[in-house]
Design a protein around this motif. Structure first.
Motif, short mmCIF file in Angstrom:
data_model
loop_
_atom_site.label_atom_id
_atom_site.label_comp_id
_atom_site.label_asym_id
_atom_site.label_seq_id
_atom_site.Cartn_x
_atom_site.Cartn_y
_atom_site.Cartn_z
N SER A 22 30.96 -56.30 158.46
CA SER A 22 31.85 -56.41 157.31
C SER A 22 32.56 -57.75 157.27
O SER A 22 33.22 -58.10 156.30
N CYS A 23 32.44 -58.53 158.36
CA CYS A 23 33.06 -59.85 158.38
C CYS A 23 32.29 -60.83 157.49
O CYS A 23 32.77 -61.90 157.16
N VAL A 24 31.06 -60.47 157.14
CA VAL A 24 30.23 -61.36 156.34
C VAL A 24 30.69 -61.27 154.90
O VAL A 24 30.91 -60.19 154.39
N SER A 25 30.83 -62.39 154.23
CA SER A 25 31.16 -62.29 152.81
C SER A 25 30.64 -63.48 152.04
O SER A 25 30.80 -64.61 152.43
N GLU B 173 32.14 -58.48 145.79
CA GLU B 173 31.20 -58.79 146.87
C GLU B 173 30.35 -57.59 147.23
O GLU B 173 29.56 -57.62 148.16
N SER B 174 30.51 -56.52 146.49
CA SER B 174 29.73 -55.31 146.73
C SER B 174 28.69 -55.15 145.64
O SER B 174 28.62 -55.96 144.73
N LYS B 175 27.91 -54.11 145.77
CA LYS B 175 26.93 -53.80 144.73
C LYS B 175 27.00 -52.32 144.42
O LYS B 175 27.32 -51.51 145.30
N ILE B 176 26.64 -52.00 143.19
CA ILE B 176 26.62 -50.60 142.82
C ILE B 176 25.31 -50.34 142.08
O ILE B 176 24.79 -51.24 141.43
N ASN B 177 24.73 -49.16 142.25
CA ASN B 177 23.55 -48.85 141.46
C ASN B 177 23.61 -47.40 141.00
O ASN B 177 24.33 -46.58 141.59
N TYR B 178 22.91 -47.11 139.92
CA TYR B 178 22.96 -45.77 139.37
C TYR B 178 21.59 -45.36 138.89
O TYR B 178 20.74 -46.20 138.57
N SER B 179 21.35 -44.07 138.85
CA SER B 179 20.11 -43.52 138.33
C SER B 179 20.42 -42.11 137.83
O SER B 179 20.70 -41.21 138.62
N PHE B 180 20.43 -41.94 136.51
CA PHE B 180 20.74 -40.63 135.91
C PHE B 180 19.53 -40.12 135.15
O PHE B 180 18.75 -40.92 134.63
N TYR B 181 19.38 -38.82 135.09
CA TYR B 181 18.20 -38.30 134.40
C TYR B 181 18.46 -36.96 133.71
O TYR B 181 19.42 -36.25 134.04
N ALA B 182 17.59 -36.65 132.76
CA ALA B 182 17.52 -35.32 132.17
C ALA B 182 16.09 -34.89 132.44
O ALA B 182 15.15 -35.66 132.17
N SER B 183 15.89 -33.70 133.00
CA SER B 183 14.53 -33.35 133.41
C SER B 183 14.26 -31.87 133.26
O SER B 183 15.17 -31.08 132.95
N ASN B 184 13.02 -31.51 133.50
CA ASN B 184 12.63 -30.10 133.44
C ASN B 184 13.37 -29.28 134.50
O ASN B 184 13.71 -29.79 135.56
N ASN B 185 13.54 -28.02 134.21
CA ASN B 185 14.30 -27.16 135.10
C ASN B 185 13.48 -26.69 136.30
O ASN B 185 12.27 -26.60 136.23
N ALA B 186 14.23 -26.39 137.34
CA ALA B 186 13.60 -25.77 138.51
C ALA B 186 13.50 -24.28 138.22
O ALA B 186 14.04 -23.79 137.23
N GLN B 187 12.81 -23.57 139.09
CA GLN B 187 12.61 -22.15 138.88
C GLN B 187 13.06 -21.40 140.13
O GLN B 187 12.66 -21.77 141.24
N PRO B 223 28.78 -51.61 150.05
CA PRO B 223 30.08 -52.27 150.14
C PRO B 223 30.01 -53.73 150.60
O PRO B 223 30.86 -54.52 150.21
N PHE B 224 29.02 -54.06 151.43
CA PHE B 224 28.99 -55.42 151.99
C PHE B 224 27.99 -56.30 151.27
O PHE B 224 26.89 -55.84 150.93
N SER B 225 28.34 -57.57 151.13
CA SER B 225 27.48 -58.46 150.35
C SER B 225 26.14 -58.72 151.04
O SER B 225 25.21 -59.17 150.41
N ASN B 226 26.03 -58.41 152.33
CA ASN B 226 24.72 -58.60 152.98
C ASN B 226 23.83 -57.35 152.87
O ASN B 226 22.79 -57.27 153.51
N SER B 227 24.25 -56.39 152.08
CA SER B 227 23.43 -55.21 151.75
C SER B 227 23.00 -54.37 152.95
O SER B 227 22.04 -53.61 152.86
N THR B 228 23.72 -54.45 154.05
CA THR B 228 23.29 -53.69 155.23
C THR B 228 23.60 -52.20 155.11
O THR B 228 22.96 -51.38 155.76
N LEU B 229 24.60 -51.87 154.33
CA LEU B 229 25.02 -50.47 154.25
C LEU B 229 24.94 -49.97 152.82
O LEU B 229 25.38 -50.65 151.90
N GLU B 230 24.38 -48.79 152.64
CA GLU B 230 24.41 -48.17 151.32
C GLU B 230 24.83 -46.72 151.48
O GLU B 230 24.34 -46.00 152.34
N LEU B 231 25.75 -46.30 150.62
CA LEU B 231 26.19 -44.91 150.61
C LEU B 231 25.85 -44.35 149.24
O LEU B 231 26.05 -45.02 148.23
#
Lengths: 87, 387
Positions: A22-25, B173-187, B223-231
């Motif tokens: 997290s220190c990287v920016s 310095e963070s990134k966000i992404n989204y993917s929304f859909y409307a689809s057929n129903n499960a059974q 959260p981090f600009s080096n893209s190491t973590l994604e939640l």
């Protein structure tokens, strides 16, 4: 019990890793294509070398990866430029 | 089309045979891969034939077998700057049956920097395993984690048939992404002849009819600009009963949380890769036939709320000297399933998988793994080759 210990240890490792990194920016827009390639193309699988495909193939693949990784427009363009420089 | 497939099968079979004959080396594989792509792709067309081949062998105390062979060709086509077509066929040979399934087939249209629209059959952005990690050259272990498939332990679909809106953007310095859909129903499966499946959801039936389409989506945050973590957080909500009075209002709400972390860490002298996903499914009240006595027609109900999860950690000693170590990866995965309380015939399940991979190149791996799940212990050897 032992297994739980492994899991706890792993969680601690993640936390350490997260704190270290997290220190990287730097804003994405200020990064070079090579940097963005290093950081993004290894997230889900091993990074391919630029010699693995032709320039035209890279255009198709990077569009596919933009789909998969939901890369930003800037990331897509810069990484593609970088991959295509290889040939 | 047929010819291409035959040519492909022949080449990939050859590739596998030669690999088994231990004649492999990196240049050999590279040159084969290149000759395949050159033979298939006329220069200049934005068309790519790619995919992967998988061979798996299983060993238990009582039996050994080459249990599955699969070929998964993927066709990509970019007819212009704004359109991408992707299709994947999963062909395989398990037991004494050959099977072929359409993994996905969809068209994406890039509307602007922040939005693309995709329609067709696409991998579901419910969590990360199916969407991002399931191909055998990406999945570090020879098996799928318990709880991610479409079986009695699985929670969430592999794919959706519908329309999908998605994109990614920088957020400071963070990134966000989204993917929304409307689809057929499960059974909702209510058939008591298959008691372990009763109360689970089945997906992908094109004939299924419900009052409204299912809606869902995932939001990812890096959260981090080096893209190491994604939640990531996923949600999926829709009717799952048929249109009969008894089931028409039955609804399922699914949730998933995922985590991906990948980085080279100096203090560990190597690369650490962590992937985790937690899934939960809540099906509203429905009546089921008592599976312990299906002919009686006795109905019973229970709180149909179940969950599954996995955590996988992998380590590659990439900063150690020597080629061999750098290409070796150690993997551990822990997965589990918690059934609904009071559901007849379902029990809690845990799965532990320990693996070691050797990577011949970035998408060719020989994997060894030991998996224990209740009293079932299996040793796997798998060869996965991306092409």
């Amino acid at each position: 019990m032992k297994r739980n210990k492994i899991i706890v240890t792993l969680s601690i490792l993640i936390t350490i890793g997260v704190v270290v990194t997290s220190c990287v920016s730097a804003k994405i827009n200020d990064k070079t294509g090579s940097q963005l390639w290093t950081e993004n193309c290894r997230r889900c699988h091993n990074s391919p070398p630029s010699s693995a495909f032709t320039n035209v193939q890279w255009e198709v693949i990077n569009t596919h990866m933009r789909e998969r990784g939901l890369l930003t427009d800037v990331e897509y363009k810069k990484i593609l430029d970088f991959m295509q420089q290889g040939d | 089309m047929k010819k291409k497939l035959i040519l492909f099968s022949a080449i990939t079979l050859l590739l596998q045979l030669s690999l088994f004959a231990q004649q492999y080396n990196e240049q050999f594989i590279d040159s084969l891969v290149q000759s395949v792509s050159q033979a298939q792709v006329a220069k200049g067309t934005k068309f790519l034939l790619t995919g992967y081949v998988t061979s798996t062998a299983e060993f238990t105390k009582t039996k050994s077998s080459l249990s599955a062979v699969g070929l998964t060709p993927i066709l990509l086509w970019k007819p212009n700057d704004r359109i991408l077509v992707e299709t994947e066929f999963e062909t395989g040979f398990t037991g004494n049956a050959t099977n072929m399934e359409l993994g996905y087939a969809d068209v994406s249209f890039y509307v602007n920097k922040y939005l693309s629209i995709r329609a067709g059959k696409f991998l579901s952005p419910f969590g990360i395993f199916q969407d991002r990690l399931h191909p055998s050259w990406i999945n570090k272990l020879p098996t799928f984690p318990l709880g991610t498939g479409e079986d009695q332990y699985g929670i969430g679909p592999i794919s959706e048939v519908g329309i999908n809106f998605k994109g990614g953007a920088q957020l400071g310095e963070s990134k966000i992404n989204y993917s929304f859909y409307a689809s057929n129903n499960a059974q909702l499966i209510t058939d008591p002849t298959n008691p372990i499946a009763e109360g689970t959801l089945s997906y992908g039936n094109m004939d299924v009819q419900s009052k409204k389409l299912t809606v869902g989506g995932r939001v990812g945050f890096l959260p981090f600009s080096n893209s190491t973590l994604e939640l990531g957080v996923s949600y999926r909500n829709g009717y799952v009963g048929d249109t009969s009075a008894a089931y028409q209002n039955v609804n399922a709400k699914l949730y998933a949380f995922d985590l991906s972390y990948d980085n080279q860490l100096d203090f560990l002298k190597g690369d650490v890769d962590i992937k985790a996903q937690y899934n939960k499914s809540d099906v509203s009240n429905a009546w089921y036939i008592d599976p312990s006595n299906p002919t009686s027609g006795n109905l019973y109900t229970y709180n149909n709320s179940r969950s599954s999860y996995f955590l996988q950690a992998a380590y590659t000693p990439s900063m150690f000297p020597g080629k061999f170590l750098k290409k070796t990866q150690l993997i551990f995965r822990y997965a589990g399933f918690t059934p609904p309380t009071n559901a007849i015939g379902l029990t809690d399940m845990k799965q532990y998988t320990y693996g070691i991979d050797y990577w011949f190149n970035w998408r060719t791996a020989l994997k060894f793994a030991y998996q224990s799940q209740k009293d079932n212990n299996v040793f796997f050897v798998q060869l996965a080759v991306g092409f």
